[in-house]
Design an enzyme around this catalytic site. Structure first.
Site, PDB file in Angstrom:
ATOM      1  N   ALA A   2     -18.102  19.965 -24.143  1.00  0.00           N
ATOM      2  CA  ALA A   2     -16.705  20.021 -24.568  1.00  0.00           C
ATOM      3  C   ALA A   2     -16.522  19.257 -25.871  1.00  0.00           C
ATOM      4  O   ALA A   2     -17.105  18.191 -26.063  1.00  0.00           O
ATOM      5  CB  ALA A   2     -15.812  19.425 -23.478  1.00  0.00           C
ATOM      6  N   SER A   7     -16.892  26.238 -31.141  1.00  0.00           N
ATOM      7  CA  SER A   7     -16.037  27.304 -31.666  1.00  0.00           C
ATOM      8  C   SER A   7     -15.955  27.244 -33.188  1.00  0.00           C
ATOM      9  O   SER A   7     -16.037  28.278 -33.861  1.00  0.00           O
ATOM     10  CB  SER A   7     -14.633  27.213 -31.062  1.00  0.00           C
ATOM     11  OG  SER A   7     -14.685  27.455 -29.678  1.00  0.00           O
ATOM     12  N   HIS A  41      -6.674  27.187 -31.389  1.00  0.00           N
ATOM     13  CA  HIS A  41      -7.750  28.113 -31.766  1.00  0.00           C
ATOM     14  C   HIS A  41      -7.196  29.260 -32.607  1.00  0.00           C
ATOM     15  O   HIS A  41      -7.804  29.646 -33.610  1.00  0.00           O
ATOM     16  CB  HIS A  41      -8.441  28.671 -30.518  1.00  0.00           C
ATOM     17  CG  HIS A  41      -9.526  27.796 -29.991  1.00  0.00           C
ATOM     18  ND1 HIS A  41     -10.828  27.895 -30.393  1.00  0.00           N
ATOM     19  CD2 HIS A  41      -9.494  26.802 -29.075  1.00  0.00           C
ATOM     20  CE1 HIS A  41     -11.561  26.998 -29.763  1.00  0.00           C
ATOM     21  NE2 HIS A  41     -10.776  26.319 -28.949  1.00  0.00           N
TER      22      HIS A  41
END
Length: 176
Positions: A2, A7, A41
């Site tokens: 995490a 990403s 995101h």
């Protein structure tokens, strides 16, 4: 893990390729925290990327979408959760089979979108959840093991595999 930069790194890789990007989002906003994460995101992605929200049946959703030069799936960790959690079982074989069917369809989509005459780049984000403590509850152990098997399967098929630590990509497997 995490907050390791998975990403962000995947998005950097996708942006390096010429052409269209299909961002496949598997997250679901079940609570305020997750809604906030999803919004963050979305805000960091280029506006010209197409987003496909597919919490399950990702392979079929990709095949139904208009073609793209880059397919970025973020993330397999949530996809596994979306597949396994509704089963409400601690039966490892049941969870493994359900996730296997999802990954089979994803692999079928990969093959279908990457004919010998075209080059579609696939980027997949996943957590390595097996590095921490053993989950105290059966469903957590089932999930960890099923995701670990799925990660192994996809890493074996991949040309390149990176492990993110503190925002730094460590090359686990390279195509060169």
């Amino acid at each position: 893990g995490a907050r390791s930069g998975k990403s962000t790194y995947a998005e950097t890789l996708a942006a390096q390729h010429q052409g269209s990007v299909l961002y496949v989002a598997t997250a679901q906003a079940w609570d305020e925290d997750m809604a906030s994460r999803i919004a963050a995101h979305q805000a960091q992605r280029p506006s010209h990327w197409r987003t496909l929200e597919a919490p399950v049946n990702v392979g079929q959703a990709i095949l139904a979408a208009p073609p793209a030069d880059v397919i970025l799936i973020d993330c397999l960790t949530l996809l596994a959760s979306n597949v396994i959690a509704p089963l409400d079982t601690s039966d490892q074989a049941v969870a493994d089979q359900a996730l296997k069917l999802e990954i089979d369809a994803l692999c079928d989509a990969f093959v279908a979108t990457a004919p010998a005459t075209a080059s579609v780049h696939w980027i997949m984000v996943s957590n390595e959840v097996g590095l921490g403590i053993v989950p105290a509850y059966p469903l957590g152990r089932v999930y960890r093991d099923a995701l670990g098997r799925a990660n192994q399967r996809l890493a074996a098929l991949a040309d390149c595999v990176f492990f993110m630590v503190a925002g730094l990509p460590l090359t686990v497997k390279s195509s060169s």
